[in-house]
Write a protein that holds these residues in place. Sequence first.
Motif, PDB file in Angstrom:
ATOM      1  N   HIS A  73       3.416  -4.699  -1.877  1.00  0.00           N
ATOM      2  CA  HIS A  73       4.700  -4.139  -2.247  1.00  0.00           C
ATOM      3  C   HIS A  73       4.467  -3.137  -3.362  1.00  0.00           C
ATOM      4  O   HIS A  73       3.845  -3.479  -4.373  1.00  0.00           O
ATOM      5  CB  HIS A  73       5.653  -5.237  -2.702  1.00  0.00           C
ATOM      6  N   GLU A  81      11.105   8.116 -15.073  1.00  0.00           N
ATOM      7  CA  GLU A  81      11.822   6.876 -14.736  1.00  0.00           C
ATOM      8  C   GLU A  81      11.154   5.666 -15.381  1.00  0.00           C
ATOM      9  O   GLU A  81      11.821   4.760 -15.882  1.00  0.00           O
ATOM     10  CB  GLU A  81      11.847   6.682 -13.211  1.00  0.00           C
TER      11      GLU A  81
ATOM     12  N   ASN B   3      11.941 -10.796  -5.173  1.00  0.00           N
ATOM     13  CA  ASN B   3      10.729 -10.972  -4.364  1.00  0.00           C
ATOM     14  C   ASN B   3       9.846  -9.731  -4.374  1.00  0.00           C
ATOM     15  O   ASN B   3       8.724  -9.781  -3.869  1.00  0.00           O
ATOM     16  CB  ASN B   3      11.096 -11.389  -2.933  1.00  0.00           C
ATOM     17  N   ASN B   4      10.324  -8.642  -4.970  1.00  0.00           N
ATOM     18  CA  ASN B   4       9.544  -7.412  -5.126  1.00  0.00           C
ATOM     19  C   ASN B   4       9.139  -6.754  -3.813  1.00  0.00           C
ATOM     20  O   ASN B   4       8.519  -5.718  -3.810  1.00  0.00           O
ATOM     21  CB  ASN B   4       8.259  -7.649  -5.939  1.00  0.00           C
ATOM     22  N   SER B   5       9.422  -7.405  -2.697  1.00  0.00           N
ATOM     23  CA  SER B   5       8.912  -6.877  -1.444  1.00  0.00           C
ATOM     24  C   SER B   5       9.679  -5.650  -1.000  1.00  0.00           C
ATOM     25  O   SER B   5       9.154  -4.828  -0.271  1.00  0.00           O
ATOM     26  CB  SER B   5       9.004  -7.943  -0.360  1.00  0.00           C
ATOM     27  N   VAL B  54      14.356  -4.199  -3.301  1.00  0.00           N
ATOM     28  CA  VAL B  54      13.377  -3.651  -4.232  1.00  0.00           C
ATOM     29  C   VAL B  54      13.847  -3.918  -5.668  1.00  0.00           C
ATOM     30  O   VAL B  54      15.034  -3.864  -5.974  1.00  0.00           O
ATOM     31  CB  VAL B  54      13.141  -2.145  -3.961  1.00  0.00           C
ATOM     32  N   TYR B  55      12.897  -4.263  -6.512  1.00  0.00           N
ATOM     33  CA  TYR B  55      13.195  -4.687  -7.885  1.00  0.00           C
ATOM     34  C   TYR B  55      13.869  -3.551  -8.670  1.00  0.00           C
ATOM     35  O   TYR B  55      14.862  -3.760  -9.363  1.00  0.00           O
ATOM     36  CB  TYR B  55      11.887  -5.098  -8.546  1.00  0.00           C
ATOM     37  N   THR B  56      13.318  -2.376  -8.566  1.00  0.00           N
ATOM     38  CA  THR B  56      13.907  -1.197  -9.197  1.00  0.00           C
ATOM     39  C   THR B  56      13.936  -0.069  -8.178  1.00  0.00           C
ATOM     40  O   THR B  56      12.877   0.389  -7.748  1.00  0.00           O
ATOM     41  CB  THR B  56      13.092  -0.759 -10.426  1.00  0.00           C
ATOM     42  N   VAL B  57      15.114   0.368  -7.799  1.00  0.00           N
ATOM     43  CA  VAL B  57      15.240   1.484  -6.859  1.00  0.00           C
ATOM     44  C   VAL B  57      15.005   2.778  -7.633  1.00  0.00           C
ATOM     45  O   VAL B  57      15.742   3.097  -8.568  1.00  0.00           O
ATOM     46  CB  VAL B  57      16.638   1.506  -6.208  1.00  0.00           C
ATOM     47  N   GLY B  58      13.971   3.496  -7.253  1.00  0.00           N
ATOM     48  CA  GLY B  58      13.669   4.782  -7.878  1.00  0.00           C
ATOM     49  C   GLY B  58      14.118   5.932  -7.003  1.00  0.00           C
ATOM     50  O   GLY B  58      14.549   5.729  -5.856  1.00  0.00           O
ATOM     51  N   ASP B  61      12.612   6.084  -3.571  1.00  0.00           N
ATOM     52  CA  ASP B  61      13.210   5.179  -2.578  1.00  0.00           C
ATOM     53  C   ASP B  61      14.457   5.789  -1.956  1.00  0.00           C
ATOM     54  O   ASP B  61      14.706   5.645  -0.761  1.00  0.00           O
ATOM     55  CB  ASP B  61      13.573   3.842  -3.235  1.00  0.00           C
ATOM     56  N   THR B  85      17.136   3.245 -11.198  1.00  0.00           N
ATOM     57  CA  THR B  85      16.954   4.186 -12.305  1.00  0.00           C
ATOM     58  C   THR B  85      18.121   5.185 -12.318  1.00  0.00           C
ATOM     59  O   THR B  85      18.808   5.376 -11.311  1.00  0.00           O
ATOM     60  CB  THR B  85      15.625   4.953 -12.181  1.00  0.00           C
ATOM     61  N   ARG B 131      17.679  -0.146 -14.829  1.00  0.00           N
ATOM     62  CA  ARG B 131      16.622  -1.046 -15.230  1.00  0.00           C
ATOM     63  C   ARG B 131      16.160  -0.676 -16.638  1.00  0.00           C
ATOM     64  O   ARG B 131      16.011   0.477 -16.969  1.00  0.00           O
ATOM     65  CB  ARG B 131      15.471  -0.930 -14.212  1.00  0.00           C
TER      66      ARG B 131
END
Lengths: 119, 132
Positions: A73, A81, B3-5, B54-58, B61, B85, B131
């Motif tokens: 992942h 950012e 889950n970071n996946s 996703v943990y942090t959408v950049g 993404d 972000t 975040r």
Amino acid sequence: MLNTTTMATPFITTGDNPTGRLFIFGSWLSSPMPNDLDLVFIYDDCVCSPQDAITVRQALKECGARLGIPAIHVVLLSEAESVQCGFIESVGAVPLKIWINEHRDDLLRRLIEEAEKNP
Amino acid sequence: MPNNSGIPSWKSIQFFENAIATHNAVESVTNRGENVFIINRKGHAPVVVYLTDVYTVGIADVIDAMTRIPDLGCVVTISNWNGYTQAAKDHGVQNHVGVFLFAELMGALNRDDFWAYVKHDDDGNPVYHYRG
């Protein structure tokens, strides 16, 4: 003991151009049998577009699959950012090449070599 | 824990579909596959949602989703402890794509310009889930 603040951080490269820094976080750092590999790619958007970063992520996933790493992942953040959200600090991420050297993690060494050949 | 996946769990998808279906403005939800959903609304245009964990959408993404899903309306990261972000949020708004946590999506569905929805606290201040 890892020192994540004073050592040089690694690059994924496209040809001769450094495009970003790769860090590892999550269960791989603490578990003897991690289920997955969590990486964050911090890209320099002066030399690496978001689309290029997506390509790097795809290359890492494909190389990982070839090497038998079940799930990779990759969080993608630009340098700006990353600074703004403090991601590295908040998840305790470690520069990947430092982790590889300190832990002689040959699987991840091969992953990076493969990904750098084919980003 | 996140889950970071980036891939929502089966339970998360089930939660999403069930919760959206109870929204007053929603007529039906269709799963188009690959974590893309069409939310058909009463009296408003449908919204195409890409669901992630996703943990942090950049911003990458958001661009990735916009490229893969031409009719994209929203990127929604499902877990409450996730975030996005400011660059991702701003890029989305500029392109009429909402970047939300699930709870924000529930508010956004009442509006035609759903992508611009911002939750406000009791004092009227905008609340973002940046975040950091």
